[in-house]
Design a protein around this motif. Sequence first.
Motif, PDB file in Angstrom:
ATOM      1  N   SER A  35    -133.311 -79.381 -70.566  1.00 50.43           N
ATOM      2  CA  SER A  35    -133.271 -79.040 -72.003  1.00 50.43           C
ATOM      3  C   SER A  35    -131.860 -79.201 -72.544  1.00 50.43           C
ATOM      4  O   SER A  35    -131.664 -79.710 -73.648  1.00 50.43           O
ATOM      5  N   SER A  47    -129.395 -85.642 -77.848  1.00 48.50           N
ATOM      6  CA  SER A  47    -129.909 -85.652 -79.213  1.00 48.50           C
ATOM      7  C   SER A  47    -128.783 -85.463 -80.221  1.00 48.50           C
ATOM      8  O   SER A  47    -128.691 -86.178 -81.222  1.00 48.50           O
ATOM      9  N   ALA A  86    -131.066 -82.833 -72.868  1.00 51.09           N
ATOM     10  CA  ALA A  86    -131.797 -83.391 -74.013  1.00 51.09           C
ATOM     11  C   ALA A  86    -131.110 -83.019 -75.321  1.00 51.09           C
ATOM     12  O   ALA A  86    -130.965 -83.856 -76.220  1.00 51.09           O
ATOM     13  N   GLU A  87    -130.677 -81.794 -75.410  1.00 50.88           N
ATOM     14  CA  GLU A  87    -130.018 -81.337 -76.634  1.00 50.88           C
ATOM     15  C   GLU A  87    -128.690 -82.073 -76.830  1.00 50.88           C
ATOM     16  O   GLU A  87    -128.361 -82.484 -77.947  1.00 50.88           O
TER      17      GLU A  87
END
Lengths: 169, 303
Positions: A121, A128, A124-125
Motif C-alpha cells: 500500500s 501514485s 502504491a501510494e
Amino acid sequence: MLLLAVLFGVFFGSYRSLHRYEQKAERVFYSGVEEDGLCVSSDLNVIAGEGNNMLTVAKRYLPDSEETAAALNESILSFHSAKDINGKIACALEMIPRIEALAGRLQEEDLSGKDRDYLFSQLAEVASRERTARLDGYNDTAKEYNDQLTGFGGWMAKFYHFQPLTTLR
Amino acid sequence: MKKIISVLLACLFALSLPAFACGIEVPKPTELFYVADYADVLSEETETEIVSKNDVLYQQTGAQIVVVTVDFLDGNDIGDYAYRLFNDWEIGSEEKNNGLLLLLAIGEENYYALQGKGLEDRISSGDLDQILYDYLEEDFAAEDYDAGVQKVFSVFYDEISSYYEMSDMGDSIGSSVIGGSDEPTQIIVKQPFFFGTFFRVLKYLGIAVLVIVILVLISVFGRRGPRRYPRYRTTRYRGFPRRRPGPPPPPPPPSRPSPPRMGGFGGGGRSSSLGSRRRSSFSGGRRSGGGGSSRGGGAGRRR
C-alpha cells in the motif's frame, strides 16, 4: 531624462514580470492549479509520510544499522528542512528511490501478511503521488517561468538573481 | 481583419481542447459507457449489474465507476493509459470529480484502478491497492475475470455509497424501476445533482454565445470598408417609388396530406449497435461522462 525614464521602465517592468511568473509557479506548487490544496507540495509531503511509515515497518525486521533505512531517514529529514521549492523537489527525487530500495530490502524478509499489505500500500501510494506530481500543472507554470529566464530576460534574471525552478518532468 | 479574426477563432477552438497530449490512443466509450468490455471477458449479468448500479449512483451522487477491459495497451504504461482514458471519457461529476476507473489489460496480465481527484481523500491509492489485491487479484490470476470484476466492483460501489451516505437500494434496482419493490426505500441525497447539469449546460451555452458573438463581429467588420464618397449626388424621389412594383407572387400550391409516420420513437439513444461485442438486453438512453477528471494517481497490480 527620457532615456532614464525608459530604462527605469524596462528594468522595473521586467522585474515585475519575472516576479509575477515566479509567484504564480510558487502558488501552484503550494496550493494547486485550482488553489484547492491538491498540489505538488501535498503530494511530496505524502511521499515523505509514507517513507516514515515504511521505516516504522522496517524497524520490526531490520537492524538499526541497516543502510537502506538510514539513507531513507536522512532523505526525509532533508526534505522537511528544505527551504524552497528546488530544495523540496531535489530531496523528494532522492527520497523516492530510497523508499523503493528499502521496500526491496524488506521484501527479502519474512514479513507478516499485514506488514506485507502495508508495504505494498505504501509503495502504491508513493508511486501514485509521484505520478500526480509529475503530471501536475506546476510543471507547466514552472516551465513558463523558466522560459522567461532565457533570451532577453536572461541577463535581467541574473541581475535580479532569479533562479530557474526544478520541474518533475 | 477577417483573416485575423479567423485565426483568433481557430486559436480559441484549439485552446478549448485538453491541454495534456500524451500521444496515447484510447478507445471511445461504448453506448453503455459504464462498461466497455473490449476484451470480451465479462458476462452479460455483470455488465447489467454494473450499468444498473451506476445509474443509481450517478443519479444520486454524480459518481461513476467505469469498468474497461482491453487486450493490450499498445506499448503504453498502464497508469498513463488509465489516466488518458479517465480524462478523455470525463468519468465522474465535473463538480465533485468522483469518478473511478477499473481497467483490465487481459493480454498484459495487468490491471489498474484510478480515482478522480474528488475521491482521493476517501479512497487513497493505497486503499485502491489493497482493495484490488483483496478482491481482484486471486480471480484475475486464475483468469476468472468476470468473478473478480463482480467482487471488486461491489466493493467500490459500497465504498462510494457509504461515502455519500446513500441508502441501500438493495439488489432490486430493476424491480423498483419497473414495478416497485415491497419495501419502501428512502433515498438520502447529500447534494442535489441537478445544479451540476445546470452549470454544465450554462457553460456550453456560454461557449456557444461566444462563438456567435465572434461570428457577428466577423460579419460586421467584414462589411465595413473604407467610406466612399460619391462624386455626384443621387437624386431621391419623394413620394414616388423608385421602381415599378413587380407582378404579384403566384398563389401557393394546395397542401398535400402528410404521409403516415413509419417509426414511433424520436430522440433518446436506443441503438442496436453497442461498443462491446455482445448485445446486452439492458435498455436505456445513451450515457456519457459527467465531466470529471483525475490527477493521475491510482494503483495497479502488485509485482
